[in-house]
Design an enzyme around this catalytic site. Sequence first.
Site, short mmCIF file in Angstrom:
data_model
loop_
_atom_site.label_atom_id
_atom_site.label_comp_id
_atom_site.label_asym_id
_atom_site.label_seq_id
_atom_site.Cartn_x
_atom_site.Cartn_y
_atom_site.Cartn_z
N LYS A 64 86.30 40.16 19.86
CA LYS A 64 86.22 41.50 19.25
C LYS A 64 86.60 41.42 17.78
O LYS A 64 85.93 41.98 16.92
CB LYS A 64 87.16 42.50 19.93
CG LYS A 64 86.76 43.04 21.27
CD LYS A 64 85.66 44.07 21.23
CE LYS A 64 84.31 43.42 21.29
NZ LYS A 64 83.70 43.09 22.50
N LYS A 83 72.87 44.24 18.87
CA LYS A 83 73.39 44.75 20.15
C LYS A 83 72.64 44.10 21.31
O LYS A 83 73.23 43.75 22.31
CB LYS A 83 73.21 46.27 20.18
CG LYS A 83 73.70 46.94 21.46
CD LYS A 83 75.20 47.00 21.50
CE LYS A 83 75.74 47.60 22.76
NZ LYS A 83 77.15 47.17 22.98
N GLU A 91 83.99 39.50 15.61
CA GLU A 91 82.71 40.21 15.50
C GLU A 91 82.74 41.29 14.43
O GLU A 91 81.80 41.45 13.67
CB GLU A 91 82.40 40.95 16.83
CG GLU A 91 81.74 40.13 17.89
CD GLU A 91 81.48 40.96 19.14
OE1 GLU A 91 80.37 40.89 19.64
OE2 GLU A 91 82.39 41.68 19.62
N GLU A 144 88.34 37.53 24.86
CA GLU A 144 87.65 38.77 24.48
C GLU A 144 88.33 39.40 23.26
O GLU A 144 87.65 39.92 22.36
CB GLU A 144 87.63 39.73 25.69
CG GLU A 144 87.05 41.12 25.44
CD GLU A 144 85.60 41.13 24.96
OE1 GLU A 144 84.93 40.08 24.96
OE2 GLU A 144 85.15 42.21 24.55
N HIS A 199 98.10 21.36 23.54
CA HIS A 199 97.17 20.25 23.38
C HIS A 199 96.28 20.42 22.15
O HIS A 199 95.19 19.85 22.09
CB HIS A 199 96.31 20.10 24.64
CG HIS A 199 97.12 19.83 25.86
ND1 HIS A 199 97.82 18.67 26.04
CD2 HIS A 199 97.38 20.61 26.94
CE1 HIS A 199 98.47 18.72 27.20
NE2 HIS A 199 98.22 19.90 27.76
N TRP A 240 65.36 42.87 12.46
CA TRP A 240 66.47 41.91 12.45
C TRP A 240 65.82 40.56 12.21
O TRP A 240 65.08 40.06 13.05
CB TRP A 240 67.18 41.96 13.81
CG TRP A 240 68.42 41.16 13.92
CD1 TRP A 240 69.67 41.52 13.46
CD2 TRP A 240 68.59 39.89 14.55
NE1 TRP A 240 70.58 40.55 13.76
CE2 TRP A 240 69.95 39.53 14.44
CE3 TRP A 240 67.73 39.01 15.20
CZ2 TRP A 240 70.47 38.35 14.93
CZ3 TRP A 240 68.24 37.83 15.71
CH2 TRP A 240 69.60 37.51 15.57
N ARG A 272 71.17 48.65 17.25
CA ARG A 272 70.69 47.36 17.76
C ARG A 272 70.90 46.23 16.76
O ARG A 272 70.83 45.06 17.10
CB ARG A 272 69.19 47.45 18.08
CG ARG A 272 68.89 48.42 19.20
CD ARG A 272 67.39 48.73 19.25
NE ARG A 272 66.61 47.57 19.64
CZ ARG A 272 66.33 47.23 20.88
NH1 ARG A 272 66.77 47.97 21.87
NH2 ARG A 272 65.60 46.17 21.14
N ASN A 304 58.85 43.44 18.28
CA ASN A 304 60.19 42.96 18.59
C ASN A 304 60.02 41.74 19.48
O ASN A 304 59.36 41.81 20.51
CB ASN A 304 60.97 44.08 19.31
CG ASN A 304 62.25 43.60 19.97
OD1 ASN A 304 62.67 44.14 20.99
ND2 ASN A 304 62.89 42.61 19.42
N GLY A 305 60.60 40.60 19.04
CA GLY A 305 60.47 39.38 19.83
C GLY A 305 60.03 38.23 18.94
O GLY A 305 60.17 38.30 17.72
N CYS A 332 65.30 43.82 16.60
CA CYS A 332 64.32 44.79 16.09
C CYS A 332 64.22 45.99 17.03
O CYS A 332 64.37 45.86 18.24
CB CYS A 332 62.95 44.14 16.02
SG CYS A 332 62.93 42.69 14.97
#
Length: 603
Positions: free
Chosen positions: A480, A598, A483, A476, A499, A76, A27, A102-103, A2
């Site tokens: 990427k 974000k 995502e 990474e 394996h 969010w 965000r 926010n939270g 948020c």
Amino acid sequence: MCGIIGYVGKRNAVPVLLYGLQRLEYRGYDSAGIAVIDKNGDKIIVEKQVGKIKDLQEHLWNRKIEGHTALGHTRWATHGPPTIENAHPHTSQRETISIVHNGIIENYLELKEELIKKGYRFRSETDTEVVAHLFEELYTGDLLETALKVAKKLEGAYAIGVISTYEPDKIVGIKKGSPLIVGFGKDENFIASDIPAVLEYTKDFIVLEDGEIAVVTKDNVEVYNLEGKKLEKKPLHVTWDISVAEKAGYKHFMQKEIHEQPRTIGDTITGFSSSKDEKLFEAIKDADRLYIIACGTSYHAGLVGKFWIEKFARIPVEVDYASEYRYRDRIINNRTVVMGISQSGETADTRFALLDAKKEGAKTIGLVNVVGSSLSRETDYVMYTYCGPEIGVAATKTFTAQLVTLLLFALEAGLKKGTVSKPEYKKLYDELLHIPSKVESILNNEEGIKEIAHKYMNAQDFLFLGRNINYPIALEGALKLKEISYIHAEGYPAGEMKHGPIALIDDKLPVVCVIPQDKYYEKMFSNLQEVKARKGKVVSVATEGDTKVKELSDDVIYIPPASDVLYPILTVVPLQLLSYHIATLLGKDVDQPRNLAKTVTVE
Ligand code: G6P
């Protein structure tokens, strides 16, 4: 996560809020809304929409809302799906108070039950709505006094913005756990979740600490602690220009940020050298163990850092996901150092794990990008990356800057401990200074990488392989890709392929092999052959001039030669571009991928 913006001042608040909300889009969010105290100060107008800010803008078109005190929010979803009812701002029963948040309010169910018993009706499924009703229930005739009472009742992490028709020229901001800043203008002031949201209007800010309440009017800002004691806060002046938060001709922020890397790497080298904290290096001289904790991309930077710190500073390093580290029986003594890596400096998992470790007696270091962020203030020592705001949800420029900082940190620590000699340090430092131009040469091949992206964009799965210090780069690369393109991708240490993941290989699976000419080249080459023998499609990231790899691979992306230890800063760049182009060719929203945020300020 948020995003919050609040405006009080002379101009009409609505365009200021919409502009700020656009700046907060990065965000991550799924709905947005505004609450405006109308010109006469007697009514709060609330408008919300599910979807993007442009949907809210279209909805507001021709509605002619005007007011000088207002709040805006990007949501969010945590409690309840993205609907208009659940979108913020939330308003109290008598519609006298509006809240953005926010939270997470952890005790909201308890509070909700109490409020329902008192006759309050709830219109949403959110935890936030309890705060709006609580403000109304506890209102004493003074918003600050009420905020102090409300804050005492709330459990969890939150940043809250409050406006009220009772005191129509005022915004109250409360911070505990989630970020909140106050921006100073002329005849106007702001609150926001972060600086870029109001950078168009001011460069002077106060970053609120946990347990602080700001009372903001058009000409005045006062900050109090939760006991109601007035505090003296020193404002922070930022030197960045708004252009760092614009796309500058690129199609997406992510693409722009990938291209900024020659500069951000250079700035980070200079920044590290000019602001070295000698006390930090004194403090870690006797460290018997270093834990690195982080999430997402920052965690991968930590994995690379482990190789450097163990090699140069000879300190044993353990790297852990912050959300795992927090809840395990870690071993800490007075020689333990814990480093948290976080672009935002606000990731709840990383912050809280560090705070716990600090309580248990560890020395703590923060490696952050956002100046003044919570983590930077909560740790004993802080190192910065010098990237300016990163807007793309998928981290790129901050990753390479984290790598540079970790390498310099390892070398500096090694020098202080005597495990690195001055000439060795100087040799690598001089070579590091050439990394920006090497990154530039990789970026110049963007079209070639785009063609490769085109060839593999319809694959269902990807495997990324690397060895040693380039193994985290394989992780990474896979992160990427998943995502932003939503293609399933796995990163693996190449030696471990036999394996398990080897069973996945067939003629449809693209396997990205990170195979620079380093000490592990021959071993990696054998793994590449194993993939080829099973008809996998090989895309290699190899050192310029390597014809042997070229012959065996379906496609090659070349990077300039470098010392073994420096390769990760180069090998990751083509993987960023590869993911970026696959995702854009697939038509995905790379700057705001679905479900991601974000800055993740909830656990
Ligand atoms: C979110 C972002 C990732 C980021 C991670 C850690 O999940 O989507 O891109 O790597 O948080 O963020 P931090 O700010 O702590 O580095």
